[in-house]
Design a protein around this motif. Sequence first.
Motif, PDB file in Angstrom:
ATOM      1  N   ASP A  22       0.825  -1.205   0.000  1.00 47.34           N
ATOM      2  CA  ASP A  22       0.000   0.000   0.000  1.00 47.34           C
ATOM      3  C   ASP A  22       0.862   1.260   0.000  1.00 47.34           C
ATOM      4  O   ASP A  22       0.567   2.218  -0.717  1.00 47.34           O
ATOM      5  CB  ASP A  22      -0.935   0.015   1.210  1.00 47.34           C
ATOM      6  CG  ASP A  22      -2.095  -0.943   1.047  1.00 47.34           C
ATOM      7  OD1 ASP A  22      -2.415  -1.296  -0.098  1.00 47.34           O
ATOM      8  OD2 ASP A  22      -2.678  -1.344   2.068  1.00 47.34           O
ATOM      9  N   CYS A  75      -5.778   2.548  -0.904  1.00 50.30           N
ATOM     10  CA  CYS A  75      -5.102   1.856   0.190  1.00 50.30           C
ATOM     11  C   CYS A  75      -6.022   0.808   0.814  1.00 50.30           C
ATOM     12  O   CYS A  75      -7.171   1.090   1.139  1.00 50.30           O
ATOM     13  CB  CYS A  75      -4.671   2.887   1.224  1.00 50.30           C
ATOM     14  SG  CYS A  75      -3.612   2.242   2.492  1.00 50.30           S
ATOM     15  N   LYS A  87      -4.569   4.042   5.709  1.00 47.50           N
ATOM     16  CA  LYS A  87      -5.498   4.939   5.013  1.00 47.50           C
ATOM     17  C   LYS A  87      -5.993   6.039   5.943  1.00 47.50           C
ATOM     18  O   LYS A  87      -5.992   7.224   5.595  1.00 47.50           O
ATOM     19  CB  LYS A  87      -6.674   4.130   4.473  1.00 47.50           C
ATOM     20  CG  LYS A  87      -7.625   4.923   3.622  1.00 47.50           C
ATOM     21  CD  LYS A  87      -8.678   4.016   3.006  1.00 47.50           C
ATOM     22  CE  LYS A  87      -9.499   4.762   1.989  1.00 47.50           C
ATOM     23  NZ  LYS A  87     -10.380   3.874   1.232  1.00 47.50           N
TER      24      LYS A  87
END
Length: 149
Positions: A3, A32, A38
């Motif tokens: 990510d 993400c 995130k």
Amino acid sequence: MEDLLNIIDTIYLQMASNIAIDKILKNAAKNCKNKLLKKSFINMSNVYEYTGYNIHMAIKEINEKINLPEIEMFCNGLVEQITLGENLMIFENLSNILTEKYLEKIKQNTKNKVLLITGGIAITLINISLIVFYPILNSFKSGFNNIFY
């Protein structure tokens, strides 16, 4: 790590397109999968915007929540990018480093899976050989016993 690599690549591409950094940070974590990462990026973007574009306060937010060397490298690169200006080599190098680490992780996982598959095949072959040769060995044993009795 995957990510973070995607986020860094997204930021790099958007910076190369001369998009404003506040818009880049808002959109960076859209793809993400990791919820903590995130949420941390969204909070960092909000803090950056609400503190009058103070990047030091914004990266403090993400560094407190996620204590990884890769995140710290990203934050340092972001500070350098914002303070120095158009130097995209920082994110390109960081992306290359994370790509190498990610590929090493994939190679290690592949080696582990190959070892497990090889072990499973070996156990299966041993079982098949026992199933095939047990009756033959049993008949030899009974025939051998009949010869000597």
